[in-house]
Design a protein around this motif. Structure first.
Motif, short mmCIF file in Angstrom:
data_model
loop_
_atom_site.label_atom_id
_atom_site.label_comp_id
_atom_site.label_asym_id
_atom_site.label_seq_id
_atom_site.Cartn_x
_atom_site.Cartn_y
_atom_site.Cartn_z
N PRO A 239 47.57 37.69 37.22
CA PRO A 239 47.34 38.68 36.24
C PRO A 239 48.29 39.96 36.16
N VAL A 240 49.48 39.63 35.39
CA VAL A 240 50.28 40.74 35.29
C VAL A 240 49.91 41.83 34.56
N LEU A 241 50.03 43.19 35.14
CA LEU A 241 49.38 44.55 34.75
C LEU A 241 48.15 44.42 34.79
N GLU A 242 47.38 43.56 35.79
CA GLU A 242 45.95 43.66 36.08
C GLU A 242 45.25 43.29 34.70
N ARG A 243 45.78 42.54 33.74
CA ARG A 243 44.74 42.13 32.55
C ARG A 243 44.61 40.80 32.45
N ALA A 244 43.74 40.19 31.92
CA ALA A 244 43.54 39.21 31.36
C ALA A 244 44.42 38.37 30.06
N ARG A 245 44.58 39.55 29.25
CA ARG A 245 45.26 39.00 28.22
C ARG A 245 46.15 40.41 28.03
N ILE A 246 47.63 40.07 27.56
CA ILE A 246 48.75 40.90 27.29
C ILE A 246 49.32 40.76 26.00
N SER A 247 49.61 41.89 25.27
CA SER A 247 50.11 42.08 24.07
C SER A 247 51.44 41.73 24.15
N TYR A 248 52.15 41.62 23.17
CA TYR A 248 53.65 41.48 23.08
C TYR A 248 54.21 42.54 23.58
N PRO A 249 53.99 43.78 23.20
CA PRO A 249 54.77 45.08 23.79
C PRO A 249 54.32 45.08 25.46
N MET A 250 53.44 44.76 25.58
CA MET A 250 52.94 44.70 27.09
C MET A 250 53.76 43.64 27.97
N TYR A 251 53.95 42.52 27.13
CA TYR A 251 54.97 41.50 27.89
C TYR A 251 56.30 42.03 27.96
N ALA A 252 56.82 42.75 27.06
CA ALA A 252 58.12 43.23 27.01
C ALA A 252 58.11 44.37 28.11
N TRP A 253 57.21 45.09 28.48
CA TRP A 253 57.02 46.04 29.78
C TRP A 253 57.12 45.18 30.95
N ALA A 254 56.15 44.15 31.12
CA ALA A 254 55.93 43.41 32.27
C ALA A 254 57.32 42.62 32.47
N ASN B 281 41.18 30.93 46.62
CA ASN B 281 40.92 31.94 47.41
C ASN B 281 42.22 32.66 47.51
N ALA B 282 43.32 32.64 46.72
CA ALA B 282 44.42 33.25 46.84
C ALA B 282 44.23 34.55 46.27
N ARG B 283 45.16 35.43 46.74
CA ARG B 283 45.03 37.08 46.43
C ARG B 283 45.49 37.08 44.92
N LEU B 284 46.24 36.11 44.47
CA LEU B 284 46.54 36.25 42.93
C LEU B 284 45.52 35.71 42.06
N SER B 285 44.60 34.94 42.55
CA SER B 285 43.41 34.68 41.54
C SER B 285 42.18 35.68 41.79
N VAL B 286 42.02 36.25 40.59
CA VAL B 286 41.09 37.59 40.30
C VAL B 286 40.12 37.12 39.38
N PRO B 287 38.86 37.49 39.94
CA PRO B 287 37.66 37.33 39.04
C PRO B 287 37.92 37.99 37.84
N VAL B 288 37.62 37.52 36.66
CA VAL B 288 37.78 38.13 35.25
C VAL B 288 37.22 39.50 35.15
N GLU B 289 36.03 39.54 35.52
CA GLU B 289 35.29 40.91 35.34
C GLU B 289 36.24 41.99 36.01
N ARG B 290 37.03 41.86 37.12
CA ARG B 290 37.71 42.73 37.71
C ARG B 290 39.11 43.23 37.07
N LEU B 291 39.31 42.62 36.27
CA LEU B 291 40.73 42.93 35.27
C LEU B 291 40.20 44.03 34.56
N ASP B 292 41.40 44.60 34.14
CA ASP B 292 41.28 46.17 33.25
C ASP B 292 40.74 46.04 31.94
#
Length: 650
Positions: free
Chosen positions: A163-178, A246-257
């Motif tokens: 989850p880039v930017l620690e979010r489940a969903r990212i908008s177009y501007p967020m994508y540009a920032w990422a 169990n990878a560190r990149l797999s995050v439970p959705v409730e813990r995302l921003d």
């Protein structure tokens, strides 16, 4: 304030908001809200979780019973038809007794996605443990849906990968920032796909969870392929899923921003009652999955008994910054390349996006220098059929190299195949019929699709509905503008199909079905997986399926265009020099073009493009047959000339 200054201020504001993450305490509070809301009700107390008998699950029981450590036994079922692929999934989910693990790249909130979610939640309430792992860039589109799933039941868990930017969903501007802050991580996606039931039956291949993959889209669908495997190889599938889960990149959705904030602000929402766009179609496939005789006849009896099966898959450590660790986690690409180079007689390769890495190009160059070289037959998309015209542009750029330097026999899939394994009725595009001259009679829905294509060419939304997470698999380019993941407009209307299957047959002896597009992205960025089966019967069945896709009624043959009457050598040399330039490839004449087979008494069967009699039996139909030439043609030329630098991420 100038427009550029306003854009810079907006980007700075966005950067600040993107960096404003939940605190650890807030994450714990959000996770607590979700956990407290989860239902513990189980509607069944039977040891088998009240599973209804599943003929496909029984294949797994049979395979394990027949296997020994020295002589494993498996059953392999090719799933070419979208409806068969969906029925198989429903049959297995309804037959699950203990566990369901689902890993996918795309999970959309359309009819196919909602149907699978409904089935998973029904299994959960029976007492089955369900785990779902979805890549971030193509996960379920609604944050409240994710929050509801995170809070639904103690037997259900959902995690988001990378989850880039620690979010489940990212908008177009967020994508540009990422893209500006973390381009490499943004490109590192989980392209692996797996459905594993009770640890004994697994499905992998090209299909995601979206209408397009099951012939349920009235405008465009993928001609795809999965393989169902039952037997001891599923232990490796289970181990690979555990590694990702169990990878560190797999995050439970409730813990995302975004999901966490939703829970903190509004509490745990109930699962939405999502209405189906076509309830009759959903009911029909549901009935088919419950028809034991149909599943037995059409699916179980088509399964091929085989011996050893090898499941190869990258590990999530492929996305580690430490290059040595990352290299050790890459398993799919090296083994697939090794298989290809082991060919003695023939390589039959099917990929939707014919863009080769430097390593692959070197490999095919070595193979072509053998005496005699193995035959290499490639099934891929035409510009009219592809869902990625940028990727096709690069394939178009290197046609000379593919044909002359590597000896490829290339067949490009048509947008309106006449004999492909597709279910036109299931698309919902009613009243479609074909004329003897190949033209199509269309009803109201199909006309709407044609009009939508024209709107898309003008920059609009081709569907008229909310844009889905993805309609293609190169997520890192979906926000690049100019509709890079849209399809080109065609000369005639109808429901079009694009190739999405990723398969390989070596010497009619080894068959491979997986997720790898045999491209640089699969080598370097995406995690991939595949099933390798060394069995002549399975290899023949897979080869027959691919050869059906390259038959003249379903594909155009690609061959060198006729030489100009004068200065042909000079023209060829200039084109070759232009092709090798890193950016500017402006030579207007291409080496190859498309050809249509013309059957007749002197041409009873299709020929290889390298056969001396090829031109007597084939008619050139242009570089981009069926395409309505216009602005897209200009874009294709542009990316052919300037797009070489995009090859590593395409």
């Amino acid at each position: 304030m100038t427009a550029a200054a306003r854009a810079l201020v907006a980007l700075l504001v966005l950067a600040c908001s993107a960096c404003s993450s939940l605190s650890n305490l807030q994450r714990e509070q959000a996770a607590g809200i979700a956990a407290a809301a989860r239902s513990t009700q189980i509607d069944c107390d039977a040891p088998d979780a009240c599973a209804r008998p599943s003929p496909l699950r029984e294949l797994g029981v049979r395979a394990y019973a027949q296997s020994t450590p020295q002589a494993p036994r498996h059953y392999a079922l090719l799933l070419d038809y979208g409806q068969d692929a969906l029925v198989s999934r429903l049959d297995l989910i309804r037959g699950a007794t203990t566990s369901i693990d689902l890993q996918t790249y795309i999970f959309d909130e359309d009819d196919a996605g909602h149907l699978v979610l409904d089935e998973l939640m029904a299994a959960v309430r029976r007492g089955v443990r369900v785990r779902v792992l979805v890549d971030q860039l193509s996960a379920l589109r609604q944050v409240d849906t994710l929050a509801a799933l995170a809070s639904a039941h103690v037997n259900f868990e959902i995690r988001i990968y990378n989850p880039v930017l620690e979010r489940a969903r990212i908008s177009y501007p967020m994508y540009a920032w990422a893209a500006a802050c973390c381009w490499r991580r943004l490109n590192q996606r989980m392209h692996s796909k797996l459905l594993l039931v009770d640890g004994i039956v697994g499905i992998t291949g090209g299909r995601n969870y979206q209408d397009d993959y099951y012939d349920w889209n009235p405008e465009f669908n993928f001609r795809d392929r999965d393989v169902l495997v039952s037997g001891p190889a599923t232990a490796d599938m289970a181990a690979n899923f555990e590694a990702f889960w169990n990878a560190r990149l797999s995050v439970p959705v409730e813990r995302l921003d975004d999901v966490g904030r939703h829970l903190l602000r509004a509490g745990a929402p109930a699962l939405p009652d999502w209405p189906y766009e076509d309830p009759r179609r959903v009911a029909a496939v549901s009935r088919a999955a419950d028809d034991r005789a149909l599943v037995q006849r059409d699916l179980v009896e088509a399964a091929i008994p085989v011996g050893d099966v090898v499941f190869i898959a990258d590990l999530p450590q492929k996305h580690r910054r430490d290059r040595e660790i990352a290299a050790g986690a890459i398993h799919a690409s090296p083994l697939l390349n090794e298989l290809i180079e082991s060919a003695q007689e023939e390589v039959l390769l099917q990929t939707p996006y014919l863009v080769l890495s430097k390593q692959a190009q070197a490999m095919f160059g070595r193979m072509h220098e053998r005496e005699p070289p193995p035959r290499v037959v490639v099934s891929t998309n035409s510009l009219a059929a592809t869902d990625s015209f940028i990727t096709y542009a690069l394939s178009y750029k290197y046609k000379r190299r593919y044909l002359r330097d590597f000896g490829f026999e290339i067949h490009e899939f048509k947008p309106f195949p006449e004999d492909a394994p597709i279910d036109l009725e299931a698309t919902g595009a009613v009243d479609i019929s074909w004329n003897a001259d190949g033209s199509v009679n269309i009803g109201e829905i199909a006309r709407d699709a044609a009009d939508a294509d024209a709107d898309a060419d003008a920059g609009g939304d081709a569907s008229g509905r909310r844009t889905p997470p993805l309609t293609r698999e190169y997520a890192a380019l979906r926000y690049a503008g100019i509709g890079v993941h849209q399809r080109v407009p065609l000369k005639r209307a109808g429901v079009r199909f694009g190739l999405h299957a990723k398969s390989l047959v070596i010497d009619n002896r080894i068959g491979v079905v997986g997720t790898h597009n045999f491209d640089p992205r699969g080598d370097d960025y995406n995690t991939e997986s595949a099933v390798i089966i060394d069995d002549p019967a399975f290899a023949r069945a897979l080869a027959d399926s691919i050869r059906r896709d390259i038959a003249p009624e379903n594909a155009w043959a690609i061959a060198r265009r006729d030489k100009p009457p004068v200065f042909s050598g000079l023209e060829y040399s200039l084109a070759k020099v232009s092709e090798h330039l890193p950016l500017f490839d402006l030579w207007p004449m291409r080496y190859a073009t498309s050809y249509e087979f013309q059957p007749g008494p002197a041409c009873p069967a299709p020929l290889s493009p390298f056969d001396p009699g090829f031109r007597a039996c084939y008619e050139p139909v242009g570089d981009f047959p069926e395409v309505n030439l216009g602005f897209r043609t200009l874009l294709t030329r542009i990316f052919t000339a300037f797009g070489a630098g995009l090859a590593p991420i395409l």
